[in-house]
Design a protein around this motif. Structure first.
Motif, PDB file in Angstrom:
ATOM      1  N   ILE A   1      10.189  13.634  -5.891  1.00 55.79           N
ATOM      2  CA  ILE A   1      10.353  12.247  -6.330  1.00 55.79           C
ATOM      3  C   ILE A   1      10.684  11.410  -5.101  1.00 55.79           C
ATOM      4  O   ILE A   1      10.915  11.944  -4.011  1.00 55.79           O
ATOM      5  CB  ILE A   1      11.481  12.103  -7.391  1.00 55.79           C
ATOM      6  N   SER A   2      10.710  10.086  -5.281  1.00 56.03           N
ATOM      7  CA  SER A   2      11.052   9.237  -4.146  1.00 56.03           C
ATOM      8  C   SER A   2      12.561   9.171  -3.976  1.00 56.03           C
ATOM      9  O   SER A   2      13.314   9.467  -4.916  1.00 56.03           O
ATOM     10  CB  SER A   2      10.482   7.836  -4.368  1.00 56.03           C
TER      11      SER A   2
ATOM     12  N   SER B   1      18.506   5.947  -7.864  1.00 60.55           N
ATOM     13  CA  SER B   1      18.609   5.268  -9.148  1.00 60.55           C
ATOM     14  C   SER B   1      19.140   6.228 -10.219  1.00 60.55           C
ATOM     15  O   SER B   1      20.008   5.879 -11.021  1.00 60.55           O
ATOM     16  CB  SER B   1      17.225   4.748  -9.535  1.00 60.55           C
ATOM     17  N   GLN B   2      18.627   7.449 -10.203  1.00 56.84           N
ATOM     18  CA  GLN B   2      19.049   8.413 -11.224  1.00 56.84           C
ATOM     19  C   GLN B   2      20.513   8.788 -11.029  1.00 56.84           C
ATOM     20  O   GLN B   2      21.248   8.935 -12.009  1.00 56.84           O
ATOM     21  CB  GLN B   2      18.152   9.655 -11.163  1.00 56.84           C
TER      22      GLN B   2
ATOM     23  N   THR C   1      14.091   6.788  -6.450  1.00 53.93           N
ATOM     24  CA  THR C   1      14.284   7.357  -7.792  1.00 53.93           C
ATOM     25  C   THR C   1      15.544   8.209  -7.825  1.00 53.93           C
ATOM     26  O   THR C   1      16.324   8.170  -8.786  1.00 53.93           O
ATOM     27  CB  THR C   1      13.055   8.215  -8.173  1.00 53.93           C
ATOM     28  N   SER C   2      15.712   8.976  -6.758  1.00 58.40           N
ATOM     29  CA  SER C   2      16.900   9.834  -6.686  1.00 58.40           C
ATOM     30  C   SER C   2      18.175   8.981  -6.746  1.00 58.40           C
ATOM     31  O   SER C   2      19.104   9.279  -7.502  1.00 58.40           O
ATOM     32  CB  SER C   2      16.859  10.656  -5.396  1.00 58.40           C
TER      33      SER C   2
ATOM     34  N   GLN D   1       9.551  13.982 -14.476  1.00 59.56           N
ATOM     35  CA  GLN D   1       8.492  12.992 -14.691  1.00 59.56           C
ATOM     36  C   GLN D   1       8.666  12.255 -16.014  1.00 59.56           C
ATOM     37  O   GLN D   1       7.992  11.295 -16.296  1.00 59.56           O
ATOM     38  CB  GLN D   1       7.105  13.672 -14.677  1.00 59.56           C
TER      39      GLN D   1
END
Lengths: 175, 269
Positions: A147-148, A154-155, A151-152, A91
Protein backbone atom coordinates in the motif's frame (compact mmCIF):
# COMPACT_ATOMS: atom_id res chain seq x y z
CA UNK A 1 20.68 -18.84 34.42
CA UNK A 2 19.97 -20.80 31.28
CA UNK A 3 19.22 -18.70 28.22
CA UNK A 4 16.85 -19.83 25.55
CA UNK A 5 19.61 -19.46 22.95
CA UNK A 6 21.61 -22.17 24.76
CA UNK A 7 19.29 -24.81 23.35
CA UNK A 8 19.85 -23.82 19.74
CA UNK A 9 22.97 -25.92 18.95
CA UNK A 10 21.34 -29.10 20.27
CA UNK A 11 18.08 -28.26 18.55
CA UNK A 12 19.90 -27.89 15.21
CA UNK A 13 21.35 -31.38 15.78
CA UNK A 14 17.76 -32.65 16.10
CA UNK A 15 17.68 -33.05 19.87
CA UNK A 16 14.00 -33.29 20.70
CA UNK A 17 14.39 -32.05 24.27
CA UNK A 18 16.17 -28.90 23.12
CA UNK A 19 13.54 -28.32 20.44
CA UNK A 20 10.79 -28.72 23.02
CA UNK A 21 12.57 -26.28 25.32
CA UNK A 22 12.77 -23.73 22.50
CA UNK A 23 9.14 -24.29 21.68
CA UNK A 24 8.09 -23.83 25.30
CA UNK A 25 10.15 -20.67 25.56
CA UNK A 26 9.01 -19.03 22.35
CA UNK A 27 5.52 -20.27 21.55
CA UNK A 28 3.65 -18.16 24.16
CA UNK A 29 5.30 -15.06 22.77
CA UNK A 30 4.55 -16.06 19.17
CA UNK A 31 0.97 -16.95 19.97
CA UNK A 32 0.48 -13.62 21.75
CA UNK A 33 1.73 -11.88 18.63
CA UNK A 34 -0.46 -13.91 16.26
CA UNK A 35 -3.53 -13.20 18.36
CA UNK A 36 -3.07 -9.50 17.71
CA UNK A 37 -3.40 -10.10 13.99
CA UNK A 38 -6.03 -12.85 14.04
CA UNK A 39 -8.97 -12.55 16.43
CA UNK A 40 -10.04 -16.14 15.83
CA UNK A 41 -8.25 -18.35 18.35
CA UNK A 42 -7.78 -21.28 15.97
CA UNK A 43 -6.44 -19.04 13.24
CA UNK A 44 -3.91 -17.52 15.63
CA UNK A 45 -2.88 -20.98 16.85
CA UNK A 46 -2.43 -22.16 13.25
CA UNK A 47 -0.15 -19.24 12.51
CA UNK A 48 1.85 -19.91 15.64
CA UNK A 49 2.31 -23.54 14.55
CA UNK A 50 3.34 -22.53 11.04
CA UNK A 51 5.77 -20.00 12.46
CA UNK A 52 7.36 -22.54 14.80
CA UNK A 53 7.68 -25.11 12.01
CA UNK A 54 9.41 -22.50 9.82
CA UNK A 55 11.54 -21.53 12.80
CA UNK A 56 12.83 -25.07 13.33
CA UNK A 57 13.35 -25.62 9.62
CA UNK A 58 15.42 -22.46 9.29
CA UNK A 59 17.14 -22.65 12.66
CA UNK A 60 20.46 -23.66 11.09
CA UNK A 61 20.57 -20.25 9.35
CA UNK A 62 20.33 -18.38 12.66
CA UNK A 63 23.55 -16.43 13.06
CA UNK A 64 23.11 -15.41 16.65
CA UNK A 65 23.67 -11.70 16.06
CA UNK A 66 20.31 -10.84 17.62
CA UNK A 67 18.17 -12.48 20.27
CA UNK A 68 16.27 -15.47 18.94
CA UNK A 69 13.06 -13.86 20.11
CA UNK A 70 13.50 -11.04 17.58
CA UNK A 71 14.27 -13.57 14.90
CA UNK A 72 11.14 -15.59 15.53
CA UNK A 73 9.11 -12.42 15.89
CA UNK A 74 10.03 -11.40 12.36
CA UNK A 75 9.04 -14.84 11.12
CA UNK A 76 5.71 -14.66 12.89
CA UNK A 77 4.96 -11.23 11.44
CA UNK A 78 5.84 -12.43 7.95
CA UNK A 79 3.64 -15.47 8.44
CA UNK A 80 0.70 -13.33 9.49
CA UNK A 81 1.19 -10.76 6.72
CA UNK A 82 1.46 -13.48 4.11
CA UNK A 83 -2.00 -14.72 5.01
CA UNK A 84 -3.43 -11.22 5.20
CA UNK A 85 -2.01 -10.38 1.76
CA UNK A 86 -3.53 -13.55 0.34
CA UNK A 87 -6.87 -12.51 1.76
CA UNK A 88 -6.42 -9.07 0.14
CA UNK A 89 -7.43 -7.72 3.49
CA UNK A 90 -5.95 -4.28 2.83
CA UNK A 91 -7.75 -3.69 -0.43
CA UNK A 92 -11.17 -3.73 1.16
CA UNK A 93 -12.65 -0.23 1.47
CA UNK A 94 -13.20 0.88 5.03
CA UNK A 95 -16.06 3.14 5.93
CA UNK A 96 -16.53 4.95 9.18
CA UNK A 97 -19.81 3.17 9.68
CA UNK A 98 -17.87 -0.07 9.76
CA UNK A 99 -16.18 1.01 12.94
CA UNK A 100 -18.08 0.01 15.99
CA UNK A 101 -17.24 0.40 19.63
CA UNK A 102 -19.69 -2.24 20.73
CA UNK A 103 -16.84 -4.46 21.78
CA UNK A 104 -15.97 -2.16 24.62
CA UNK A 105 -16.54 -3.48 28.08
CA UNK A 106 -15.84 -2.10 31.50
CA UNK A 107 -12.40 -3.34 32.39
CA UNK A 108 -8.94 -2.44 31.21
CA UNK A 109 -7.28 -5.76 31.69
CA UNK A 110 -4.98 -7.39 29.21
CA UNK A 111 -7.67 -9.47 27.57
CA UNK A 112 -9.82 -6.40 27.14
CA UNK A 113 -7.06 -4.42 25.44
CA UNK A 114 -6.36 -7.33 23.13
CA UNK A 115 -10.05 -7.52 22.41
CA UNK A 116 -10.05 -3.84 21.47
CA UNK A 117 -7.25 -4.33 18.98
CA UNK A 118 -8.86 -7.46 17.61
CA UNK A 119 -12.11 -5.57 17.10
CA UNK A 120 -10.40 -3.12 14.75
CA UNK A 121 -11.00 -3.59 11.03
CA UNK A 122 -8.27 -5.74 9.59
CA UNK A 123 -6.45 -2.91 7.78
CA UNK A 124 -6.41 -0.67 10.84
CA UNK A 125 -5.40 -3.54 13.06
CA UNK A 126 -2.50 -4.63 10.90
CA UNK A 127 -1.09 -1.15 10.46
CA UNK A 128 -1.53 -0.38 14.15
CA UNK A 129 0.22 -3.60 15.12
CA UNK A 130 3.09 -3.05 12.73
CA UNK A 131 3.60 0.60 13.57
CA UNK A 132 2.75 0.89 17.23
CA UNK A 133 3.77 -2.48 18.57
CA UNK A 134 6.34 -3.93 16.16
CA UNK A 135 7.95 -0.55 15.54
CA UNK A 136 7.92 -0.55 11.73
CA UNK A 137 8.07 2.72 9.81
CA UNK A 138 5.32 3.73 7.42
CA UNK A 139 7.67 3.12 4.51
CA UNK A 140 8.30 -0.42 5.71
CA UNK A 141 4.63 -1.03 6.31
CA UNK A 142 3.77 0.28 2.86
CA UNK A 143 6.28 -2.06 1.30
CA UNK A 144 5.19 -5.05 3.37
CA UNK A 145 1.52 -4.61 2.67
CA UNK A 146 1.71 -3.26 -0.86
CA UNK A 147 0.00 0.00 0.00
CA UNK A 148 1.10 3.62 -0.14
CA UNK A 149 2.68 5.36 2.78
CA UNK A 150 -0.25 7.76 2.88
CA UNK A 151 -2.67 4.88 3.25
CA UNK A 152 -0.57 3.46 6.04
CA UNK A 153 -0.59 6.80 7.87
CA UNK A 154 -4.26 7.27 7.33
CA UNK A 155 -5.11 3.79 8.59
CA UNK A 156 -2.97 4.23 11.65
CA UNK A 157 -4.60 7.54 12.39
CA UNK A 158 -8.07 6.10 12.09
CA UNK A 159 -7.13 3.10 14.20
CA UNK A 160 -5.90 5.44 16.93
CA UNK A 161 -9.02 7.48 16.69
CA UNK A 162 -11.15 4.37 17.06
CA UNK A 163 -9.14 3.08 19.98
CA UNK A 164 -9.30 6.42 21.77
CA UNK A 165 -13.07 6.47 21.35
CA UNK A 166 -13.34 2.97 22.68
CA UNK A 167 -11.15 3.71 25.66
CA UNK A 168 -13.06 6.89 26.45
CA UNK A 169 -16.32 5.03 26.22
CA UNK A 170 -15.11 2.37 28.63
CA UNK A 171 -13.85 5.02 31.04
CA UNK A 172 -17.28 6.63 30.98
CA UNK A 173 -18.89 3.32 31.69
CA UNK A 174 -16.55 2.83 34.65
CA UNK A 175 -17.62 6.08 36.25
CA UNK B 1 -2.27 39.23 -24.28
CA UNK B 2 -5.86 39.63 -25.21
CA UNK B 3 -8.29 38.12 -22.88
CA UNK B 4 -10.85 36.07 -24.73
CA UNK B 5 -14.40 36.23 -23.52
CA UNK B 6 -15.41 33.26 -21.35
CA UNK B 7 -17.83 30.80 -22.80
CA UNK B 8 -21.23 31.19 -21.10
CA UNK B 9 -21.22 27.59 -19.87
CA UNK B 10 -17.79 28.00 -18.28
CA UNK B 11 -18.92 31.17 -16.64
CA UNK B 12 -21.90 29.40 -15.09
CA UNK B 13 -19.66 26.62 -13.62
CA UNK B 14 -17.15 29.13 -12.36
CA UNK B 15 -19.81 31.10 -10.56
CA UNK B 16 -21.27 27.96 -9.02
CA UNK B 17 -18.17 26.07 -7.95
CA UNK B 18 -15.30 28.51 -7.43
CA UNK B 19 -16.43 29.49 -3.94
CA UNK B 20 -17.72 26.10 -2.89
CA UNK B 21 -16.25 24.66 0.29
CA UNK B 22 -16.53 21.15 1.65
CA UNK B 23 -15.63 19.94 5.16
CA UNK B 24 -12.78 17.44 5.11
CA UNK B 25 -13.16 13.84 6.25
CA UNK B 26 -12.99 13.54 10.00
CA UNK B 27 -9.83 11.51 9.87
CA UNK B 28 -8.01 13.84 7.48
CA UNK B 29 -6.66 16.08 10.18
CA UNK B 30 -5.54 13.04 12.15
CA UNK B 31 -3.82 11.81 9.03
CA UNK B 32 -2.06 15.13 8.66
CA UNK B 33 -1.03 14.96 12.28
CA UNK B 34 0.12 11.40 11.83
CA UNK B 35 2.40 12.60 9.07
CA UNK B 36 4.07 14.80 11.64
CA UNK B 37 5.51 13.43 14.86
CA UNK B 38 2.34 12.92 16.74
CA UNK B 39 3.31 11.45 20.12
CA UNK B 40 1.35 8.65 21.71
CA UNK B 41 -0.94 9.60 24.51
CA UNK B 42 -0.36 8.02 27.92
CA UNK B 43 -3.38 5.75 27.39
CA UNK B 44 -2.04 4.59 24.06
CA UNK B 45 1.37 4.01 25.53
CA UNK B 46 -0.11 1.85 28.26
CA UNK B 47 -2.06 -0.07 25.67
CA UNK B 48 1.01 -0.63 23.50
CA UNK B 49 3.17 -1.65 26.45
CA UNK B 50 0.57 -4.11 27.58
CA UNK B 51 0.14 -5.65 24.16
CA UNK B 52 3.88 -5.90 23.59
CA UNK B 53 4.35 -7.90 26.76
CA UNK B 54 1.37 -10.12 26.17
CA UNK B 55 1.89 -13.87 25.88
CA UNK B 56 -0.55 -16.73 25.50
CA UNK B 57 -0.37 -20.41 26.28
CA UNK B 58 -0.69 -22.63 23.24
CA UNK B 59 -2.77 -25.80 23.21
CA UNK B 60 -0.97 -28.99 24.25
CA UNK B 61 -1.73 -30.54 20.86
CA UNK B 62 0.20 -27.84 19.01
CA UNK B 63 3.59 -29.28 19.92
CA UNK B 64 2.62 -32.69 18.54
CA UNK B 65 1.75 -31.08 15.20
CA UNK B 66 5.06 -29.27 15.09
CA UNK B 67 6.97 -32.37 16.18
CA UNK B 68 5.36 -34.41 13.42
CA UNK B 69 6.45 -31.82 10.86
CA UNK B 70 10.04 -31.37 12.01
CA UNK B 71 10.64 -35.09 12.61
CA UNK B 72 9.15 -36.82 9.58
CA UNK B 73 11.31 -39.91 10.15
CA UNK B 74 10.02 -40.29 13.69
CA UNK B 75 6.54 -39.80 12.37
CA UNK B 76 7.04 -42.63 9.89
CA UNK B 77 8.41 -44.91 12.62
CA UNK B 78 5.48 -44.09 14.87
CA UNK B 79 3.07 -44.80 12.05
CA UNK B 80 4.85 -48.06 11.32
CA UNK B 81 4.61 -49.13 14.97
CA UNK B 82 0.97 -48.22 15.15
CA UNK B 83 0.09 -50.21 12.05
CA UNK B 84 2.18 -53.16 13.21
CA UNK B 85 0.54 -53.13 16.63
CA UNK B 86 -2.92 -53.00 15.05
CA UNK B 87 -2.06 -55.85 12.70
CA UNK B 88 -0.68 -57.92 15.60
CA UNK B 89 -3.84 -57.48 17.61
CA UNK B 90 -5.92 -58.59 14.66
CA UNK B 91 -3.66 -61.59 14.08
CA UNK B 92 -3.77 -62.68 17.73
CA UNK B 93 -7.54 -62.28 17.83
CA UNK B 94 -7.92 -64.38 14.68
CA UNK B 95 -5.64 -67.11 16.02
CA UNK B 96 -7.44 -67.17 19.35
CA UNK B 97 -10.79 -67.51 17.61
CA UNK B 98 -9.49 -70.28 15.39
CA UNK B 99 -7.90 -72.13 18.32
CA UNK B 100 -11.09 -71.86 20.35
CA UNK B 101 -13.08 -73.42 17.55
CA UNK B 102 -10.57 -76.22 17.22
CA UNK B 103 -10.84 -77.01 20.91
CA UNK B 104 -14.61 -76.95 20.87
CA UNK B 105 -14.61 -79.36 17.96
CA UNK B 106 -12.48 -81.77 19.95
CA UNK B 107 -14.84 -81.75 22.95
CA UNK B 108 -17.73 -84.23 23.03
CA UNK B 109 -20.90 -82.82 21.68
CA UNK B 110 -23.02 -84.22 24.50
CA UNK B 111 -21.99 -84.44 28.10
CA UNK B 112 -22.43 -87.74 29.79
CA UNK B 113 -23.98 -88.06 33.18
CA UNK B 114 -22.79 -90.79 35.41
CA UNK B 115 -24.40 -91.22 38.74
CA UNK B 116 -23.53 -92.92 41.94
CA UNK B 117 -25.01 -93.43 45.33
CA UNK B 118 -23.60 -91.73 48.38
CA UNK B 119 -21.90 -92.26 50.72
CA UNK B 120 -19.83 -94.31 48.29
CA UNK B 121 -20.15 -91.35 45.94
CA UNK B 122 -19.07 -92.02 42.44
CA UNK B 123 -17.33 -89.32 40.52
CA UNK B 124 -16.79 -90.00 36.92
CA UNK B 125 -14.81 -87.92 34.59
CA UNK B 126 -15.43 -88.22 30.94
CA UNK B 127 -13.17 -86.73 28.43
CA UNK B 128 -13.13 -86.70 24.71
CA UNK B 129 -10.78 -89.64 24.67
CA UNK B 130 -11.98 -92.10 27.27
CA UNK B 131 -13.96 -92.13 30.49
CA UNK B 132 -12.06 -91.98 33.77
CA UNK B 133 -13.68 -93.20 36.88
CA UNK B 134 -12.52 -92.31 40.33
CA UNK B 135 -14.14 -93.03 43.63
CA UNK B 136 -13.93 -90.60 46.47
CA UNK B 137 -12.63 -91.96 49.72
CA UNK B 138 -14.86 -89.79 51.82
CA UNK B 139 -17.33 -86.98 51.79
CA UNK B 140 -17.23 -84.86 54.87
CA UNK B 141 -18.52 -81.50 55.95
CA UNK B 142 -16.00 -79.34 57.74
CA UNK B 143 -17.61 -77.43 60.50
CA UNK B 144 -15.00 -74.69 60.54
CA UNK B 145 -16.31 -73.41 57.24
CA UNK B 146 -19.67 -72.75 58.79
CA UNK B 147 -18.07 -70.94 61.67
CA UNK B 148 -16.17 -68.79 59.26
CA UNK B 149 -19.43 -67.98 57.57
CA UNK B 150 -18.22 -69.00 54.18
CA UNK B 151 -20.62 -68.93 51.32
CA UNK B 152 -22.04 -72.25 50.22
CA UNK B 153 -20.03 -72.29 47.04
CA UNK B 154 -16.91 -72.15 49.18
CA UNK B 155 -18.17 -74.94 51.36
CA UNK B 156 -14.96 -76.74 50.56
CA UNK B 157 -16.14 -79.62 52.64
CA UNK B 158 -16.87 -82.18 50.04
CA UNK B 159 -13.59 -83.92 49.77
CA UNK B 160 -13.48 -86.31 46.91
CA UNK B 161 -10.74 -88.77 46.13
CA UNK B 162 -8.28 -87.50 48.65
CA UNK B 163 -6.08 -84.52 48.06
CA UNK B 164 -3.66 -83.19 45.53
CA UNK B 165 -0.55 -81.54 46.94
CA UNK B 166 -2.22 -81.08 50.27
CA UNK B 167 -5.23 -79.31 48.83
CA UNK B 168 -8.69 -80.74 48.39
CA UNK B 169 -9.07 -81.73 44.78
CA UNK B 170 -12.66 -80.70 44.44
CA UNK B 171 -14.26 -78.21 46.72
CA UNK B 172 -16.75 -76.64 44.41
CA UNK B 173 -14.09 -74.79 42.63
CA UNK B 174 -13.10 -75.37 39.04
CA UNK B 175 -10.23 -77.70 38.61
CA UNK B 176 -8.52 -74.82 36.88
CA UNK B 177 -7.79 -73.52 40.35
CA UNK B 178 -5.61 -76.54 40.74
CA UNK B 179 -3.62 -75.08 37.87
CA UNK B 180 -4.32 -77.79 35.40
CA UNK B 181 -5.83 -75.88 32.53
CA UNK B 182 -7.35 -72.49 32.40
CA UNK B 183 -10.36 -73.56 30.42
CA UNK B 184 -11.15 -76.66 32.41
CA UNK B 185 -14.78 -76.59 33.45
CA UNK B 186 -16.39 -78.30 36.34
CA UNK B 187 -20.12 -78.59 36.60
CA UNK B 188 -22.02 -80.46 39.26
CA UNK B 189 -25.64 -81.37 38.75
CA UNK B 190 -27.71 -83.52 41.12
CA UNK B 191 -29.80 -86.15 39.45
CA UNK B 192 -32.17 -86.52 42.35
CA UNK B 193 -32.73 -83.79 44.82
CA UNK B 194 -34.85 -84.47 47.82
CA UNK B 195 -36.52 -81.43 49.18
CA UNK B 196 -35.75 -80.65 52.80
CA UNK B 197 -38.62 -80.96 55.20
CA UNK B 198 -38.83 -77.24 55.52
CA UNK B 199 -37.79 -75.80 52.19
CA UNK B 200 -35.44 -72.89 52.53
CA UNK B 201 -34.92 -70.17 50.01
CA UNK B 202 -31.48 -70.40 48.50
CA UNK B 203 -29.14 -67.58 49.33
CA UNK B 204 -27.86 -65.67 46.43
CA UNK B 205 -24.48 -66.73 45.28
CA UNK B 206 -22.04 -64.59 43.46
CA UNK B 207 -21.51 -66.07 40.09
CA UNK B 208 -17.92 -67.01 39.53
CA UNK B 209 -17.21 -67.83 35.95
CA UNK B 210 -19.40 -70.44 34.34
CA UNK B 211 -19.29 -73.02 37.09
CA UNK B 212 -21.59 -73.75 39.97
CA UNK B 213 -24.45 -71.69 38.78
CA UNK B 214 -26.63 -70.84 41.76
CA UNK B 215 -29.71 -71.50 39.71
CA UNK B 216 -28.86 -75.13 39.15
CA UNK B 217 -30.83 -77.62 41.26
CA UNK B 218 -27.61 -78.77 42.85
CA UNK B 219 -26.72 -75.33 44.04
CA UNK B 220 -30.17 -74.81 45.41
CA UNK B 221 -29.96 -78.06 47.28
CA UNK B 222 -26.56 -77.23 48.67
CA UNK B 223 -27.70 -73.76 49.65
CA UNK B 224 -30.69 -75.13 51.45
CA UNK B 225 -28.56 -77.75 53.12
CA UNK B 226 -25.96 -75.26 54.28
CA UNK B 227 -28.62 -72.95 55.62
CA UNK B 228 -30.11 -75.78 57.60
CA UNK B 229 -26.77 -76.88 58.91
CA UNK B 230 -25.75 -73.36 59.78
CA UNK B 231 -28.87 -72.96 61.86
CA UNK B 232 -28.10 -76.25 63.58
CA UNK B 233 -24.53 -75.23 64.24
CA UNK B 234 -25.68 -71.96 65.79
CA UNK B 235 -28.04 -73.83 68.04
CA UNK B 236 -25.22 -76.12 69.10
CA UNK B 237 -26.67 -79.16 67.41
CA UNK B 238 -24.58 -81.64 65.50
CA UNK B 239 -24.39 -81.51 61.77
CA UNK B 240 -26.20 -83.91 59.55
CA UNK B 241 -24.50 -85.63 56.67
CA UNK B 242 -26.36 -85.00 53.46
CA UNK B 243 -25.18 -87.93 51.49
CA UNK B 244 -27.85 -90.40 52.35
CA UNK B 245 -30.39 -88.05 50.90
CA UNK B 246 -28.80 -87.21 47.62
CA UNK B 247 -27.64 -88.85 44.52
CA UNK B 248 -24.96 -86.90 42.89
CA UNK B 249 -23.86 -86.81 39.35
CA UNK B 250 -20.85 -84.95 38.27
CA UNK B 251 -19.91 -83.96 34.80
CA UNK B 252 -16.52 -82.71 33.98
CA UNK B 253 -15.50 -81.39 30.62
CA UNK B 254 -11.83 -82.02 30.26
CA UNK B 255 -9.66 -81.05 27.34
CA UNK B 256 -7.62 -83.97 26.06
CA UNK B 257 -4.41 -82.42 27.29
CA UNK B 258 -5.61 -82.59 30.89
CA UNK B 259 -6.65 -86.19 30.56
CA UNK B 260 -3.37 -87.73 31.61
CA UNK B 261 -2.93 -85.26 34.41
CA UNK B 262 -6.27 -86.17 35.91
CA UNK B 263 -5.59 -89.82 35.42
CA UNK B 264 -2.41 -89.48 37.44
CA UNK B 265 -3.77 -87.28 40.19
CA UNK B 266 -7.24 -88.70 40.72
CA UNK B 267 -6.18 -92.00 42.11
CA UNK B 268 -8.23 -94.63 43.72
CA UNK B 269 -7.90 -94.65 47.49
Amino acid sequence: MERIEDHIPSAIQGDLKAQKALYEGLSPFVLGLCQRYFPQEDEAEDHMIQTMIAFFQKLHTYRGDSPVKFWVRRMAINQCLMTLRKQSAFQQPIKDSYISTDAVNSSHDEAYLLHLVQALPVGFRTVFNLYAIEGFSHAEIAESLGISEGTSKSQLSRARQWLQKALQKSEHSLR
Amino acid sequence: MRKEPKHPVDAVFERALSHRTSPPHTATWEAVRAGQDNPWSSTEEALIKNLKARQASPKPSSWRQIEAQIHPAKRRVLLWYRWTAAASVLLVATLAWWDGHERLDRLPQELSTITGETPSMDLSIRTAEAPLTVEPSSAVIRQDNFEKGLAPHAIGSILLAGQVRGKPLVQWMPIALQEIEEDLQFVAIPEVVKEPRQPLEPRSLKRRGNWLRPTSPWSKAITAYVATQSARAKEGQSLQAPWSNYTIAVEVKVPPKAHSFIQNTLTHP
